[in-house]
Design an enzyme around this catalytic site. Structure first.
Site, PDB file in Angstrom:
ATOM      1  N   VAL A  15      13.871  -3.714   0.160  1.00 34.50           N
ATOM      2  CA  VAL A  15      13.141  -4.926   0.529  1.00 34.50           C
ATOM      3  C   VAL A  15      14.110  -6.034   0.948  1.00 34.50           C
ATOM      4  CG1 VAL A  15      11.523  -6.695  -0.247  1.00 34.50           C
ATOM      5  CG2 VAL A  15      11.204  -4.335  -0.969  1.00 34.50           C
ATOM      6  N   LYS A  38      24.289  -5.839  -8.075  1.00 31.50           N
ATOM      7  CA  LYS A  38      24.753  -5.247  -9.332  1.00 31.50           C
ATOM      8  C   LYS A  38      25.950  -4.335  -9.092  1.00 31.50           C
ATOM      9  CE  LYS A  38      21.877  -2.726 -12.004  1.00 31.50           C
ATOM     10  NZ  LYS A  38      20.534  -2.347 -12.524  1.00 31.50           N
ATOM     11  N   GLU A 120       3.342 -12.711  -3.120  1.00 32.20           N
ATOM     12  CA  GLU A 120       2.475 -11.846  -2.309  1.00 32.20           C
ATOM     13  C   GLU A 120       3.066 -10.448  -2.161  1.00 32.20           C
ATOM     14  OE1 GLU A 120      -0.695 -11.021  -1.238  1.00 32.20           O
ATOM     15  OE2 GLU A 120      -0.753 -13.121  -0.584  1.00 32.20           O
ATOM     16  N   VAL A 123       2.182  -7.419  -4.547  1.00 31.83           N
ATOM     17  CA  VAL A 123       0.878  -6.758  -4.591  1.00 31.83           C
ATOM     18  C   VAL A 123       0.519  -6.200  -3.215  1.00 31.83           C
ATOM     19  CG1 VAL A 123      -1.538  -7.002  -5.191  1.00 31.83           C
ATOM     20  CG2 VAL A 123       0.171  -8.337  -6.414  1.00 31.83           C
ATOM     21  N   ILE A 127      -0.251  -6.667   2.662  1.00 33.55           N
ATOM     22  CA  ILE A 127      -1.634  -7.167   2.628  1.00 33.55           C
ATOM     23  C   ILE A 127      -1.690  -8.523   1.919  1.00 33.55           C
ATOM     24  CG2 ILE A 127      -3.972  -6.713   1.807  1.00 33.55           C
ATOM     25  CD1 ILE A 127      -3.353  -3.734   1.923  1.00 33.55           C
ATOM     26  N   GLY A 178      11.525   6.776   0.307  1.00 35.93           N
ATOM     27  CA  GLY A 178      11.691   5.448  -0.286  1.00 35.93           C
ATOM     28  C   GLY A 178      10.389   4.798  -0.709  1.00 35.93           C
ATOM     29  N   GLU A 181       9.067   4.591  -6.724  1.00 33.85           N
ATOM     30  CA  GLU A 181      10.008   3.883  -7.581  1.00 33.85           C
ATOM     31  C   GLU A 181      11.057   4.880  -8.097  1.00 33.85           C
ATOM     32  OE1 GLU A 181       9.815   0.584  -8.549  1.00 33.85           O
ATOM     33  OE2 GLU A 181       7.969   0.156  -7.463  1.00 33.85           O
ATOM     34  N   LYS A 196      -0.279  -4.568 -10.608  1.00 38.12           N
ATOM     35  CA  LYS A 196      -0.859  -5.267  -9.454  1.00 38.12           C
ATOM     36  C   LYS A 196      -2.297  -5.704  -9.750  1.00 38.12           C
ATOM     37  CE  LYS A 196       2.043  -2.657  -6.226  1.00 38.12           C
ATOM     38  NZ  LYS A 196       2.150  -1.372  -5.502  1.00 38.12           N
ATOM     39  N   GLY A 294       7.538   0.177   1.514  1.00 40.29           N
ATOM     40  CA  GLY A 294       8.546   0.169   2.568  1.00 40.29           C
ATOM     41  C   GLY A 294       9.148  -1.209   2.719  1.00 40.29           C
TER      42      GLY A 294
END
Lengths: 393, 393
Positions: A15, A38, A120, A123, A127, A178, A181, A196, A294
């Site tokens: 992300v 990290k 946003e 969740v 969307i 990907g 998790e 969520k 994604g």
């Protein structure tokens, strides 16, 4: 009104990179000053001076007015976000577990310090469901919110039902792409969609509900017999979180696999897509559909939140202010399909009615009505191998 | 921030009544002072003192700070809305023709007088597409926006394709259910979705495009041969408005019937439902689905706008500010199915390529590529009986 933002970003995973890609193609009034990571030993595509392992270089830098939190570890994320909000920085986060677990406290911190936390991207990826619940459905009577909130599980189910892949093969594919998790239990065990759901329900009904008290059962116990059953009945299996106002006093929340009919709009949500179905008194049925996983879809949601901070946007939590005595309940009966091995489980669960039973040597199931409370209380037994439960549409 | 609103409402048709129903079930900080109506002789369900035929009783009343315009007549609506905005009142309107035709002027009036005009109810009923384009996709590169924007035409097509109803029967049903405009040409001729497209495109691309310059062809020339053709090819006919950025300089807009494949998300949008498909660079494919017609769905959008006015909300028209040299173009080739009678029409239209031709005594068609400009220039010939054109998915 358009304030220049200087960003410190925690995390440079899928992300974080997606976000960087998006920001670098646009002329926005914002700059990324630092990424906190990290693993400094990993090779990075950007100049080394953009990276640090020292959180204080962001949190104590008065020039950084906006923190973007995109790390996996929910506890560490909470510390970062709380510290940032308390020191007058606005925050964008995509960490569903952290937000679902600490929402009430995070709202209090925002109120005390006049800062804004937007999430946003936590969740359903791209969307804009939180924004619409906050801004557009703030005066609507919302009957229910349900949908497909976990792209990874949905991808696996699509591969199983449409391409006859085995569960393990489909899971591996999702991880390679990907979508899943690091710990797949979060997805396929229904934890991710539960976090969520708790966040969505909070904006829809004005309640803070601890995720620990919400039923979540995933798709990890799905076996060939269940898939054959679904195919014979012309239904598809989906992992569906549901929040519903059952009367003017109570709201139920749960995550269960669901056998969905072809006329249900969720039936056609495939692969990594998510869909959120809002049923409202006046707007009637509303459906939001888009990519739920994604780097770019989630990055676009995070960017939209960042852009909104330039204009001082904050969630008003309006439904919390006039929540009007709604409470969280588990006293509600649903129809389920239960595959089992040990007859005693059926007795123990206390079905209030049974409409179908099937026995064969290697496949036994029952269809009947049962309360959410009974499922919750017997979750340990239902989570055993040899058992699979799914709601019936 | 929460200002008390005192409303004057023009119109008490299906949307006005739906709005009254919604407001009367809620505890909102707002009051309806007056409805301005055209036909005082009609029996009303509310006390007589709420109604007047004198627009001045609303427009000149300083106690009324918010005007809601819900009348049919676009010219009269523009006068009312412009006068209200100029006299310091905020306005909510659901009049797509009026807004599409006068948008640039209305934006200038808002800027001059510091007032706000909201019109979510004008576009796709309950679907919050304008709000999302303004607030959520304001930094997105939008490849295209298309969908099903006209509930009445879509209802007719659903009845024809799913229940084998004749066109005229289906149209009559739509009118009886209140989905169709008083003059059905607005719906089935593709004018209504064209007005909505012009509004949507304005918020998506920052352009003011006069509806007169946009191609609209409707479903009113659809005949049994076309329906049979679609069924044989396993596609469904939908009336689809499209706005697309074809390169970084130009945007195309058009409304055409479209032969839609089963894997297109619009294929499953049936009856009076609307769907808006947004394709974006980062958020990827987003779909918004909901009721596009009827008093309550549109009333709920109007109410959402009214509620937003309590917090001083206004459209920022951000994409107009940084529109960056996009212009409206018709230089774009699309693939079409054309049923015709007179061979000269095919010649005149100047197809750049033809991939299929079919001749029978009572049914001739051609499939090929043609520019939007050519269709626009020959619209009078295409609008004749005996001709039907549809885009191919």
């Amino acid at each position: 009104m358009d304030n220049k933002l200087t960003l410190g970003i925690f995390g440079f995973g899928v992300v974080g990179q997606g976000l960087y890609d998006i920001i670098s193609t646009k002329h926005l009034n914002l700059a990324i000053k630092k990424f906190v990571i990290k693993h400094p030993e990993k090779e990075r595509t950007l100049p080394a001076e953009l990276f640090t392992t020292d959180a204080a270089l962001v949190l104590d830098d008065p020039a950084i007015n906006t923190v973007v939190e995109l790390i996996d570890d929910a506890d560490a994320a909470f510390d970062i976000v709380a510290r940032a909000l308390r020191s007058g920085k606005n925050v964008v986060s995509a960490n569903k577990k952290m937000i679902a677990t600490h929402l009430q406290e995070l709202v209090e911190i925002q109120n005390q310090h006049g800062t804004s936390l937007l999430y946003e991207g936590a969740v359903c990826g791209s969307i804009p469901i939180i924004r619409n619940l906050e801004e557009y459905y703030d005066n609507e009577l919302l009957h229910s919110i349900s949908g497909i909130f976990n792209g990874s599980s949905n991808y696996i189910l699509s591969k199983i039902f449409n391409e006859n892949l085995a569960y393990d093969t489909a899971l591996r594919q999702a991880q390679e792409l990907g979508f899943a998790e690091t710990d797949p239990t979060l997805d396929v065990g229904g934890f991710d969609p539960k976090f969520k759901l708790a966040i969505v329900a909070s904006h829809a009904y004005g309640l803070y509900i601890s995720p620990d008290t919400i039923l979540n059962i995933g798709i990890d116990k799905l076996r060939t017999a269940d898939i054959r059953f679904a195919n014979e009945k012309n239904v598809r299996l989906k992992l569906v979180p549901t929040a519903r106002e059952i009367n003017d006093k109570a709201v139920i929340l749960y995550v269960l696999p669901k056998l969905v009919r072809p006329d249900n709009i969720l039936y056609n949500v495939e692969n990594e897509y998510n869909g959120v179905l809002v049923k409202a008194a006046f707007a009637d049925e509303q459906f939001f559909y888009g990519k739920g996983a994604g780097g770019h879809p989630t990055g676009s949601a995070v960017l939209s939140d960042i852009a909104a901070l330039r204009y001082g946007y904050r969630y008003e939590y309006k439904k919390h202010i006039d929540a009007g005595g709604l409470r969280y309940s588990t006293d509600w009966e649903i129809s389920v399909y239960l595959r089992y091995e040990d007859e005693r489980l059926v007795e123990k669960l206390g079905f209030t009615s049974i409409s179908e039973r099937y026995y064969a040597q290697d496949f036994k199931y029952v269809i009947g009505r049962i309360s959410l409370r009974q499922i919750l209380e017997n979750k340990a037994d239902i989570d055993r191998d040899g058992v699979f439960i799914a709601e019936i549409d």
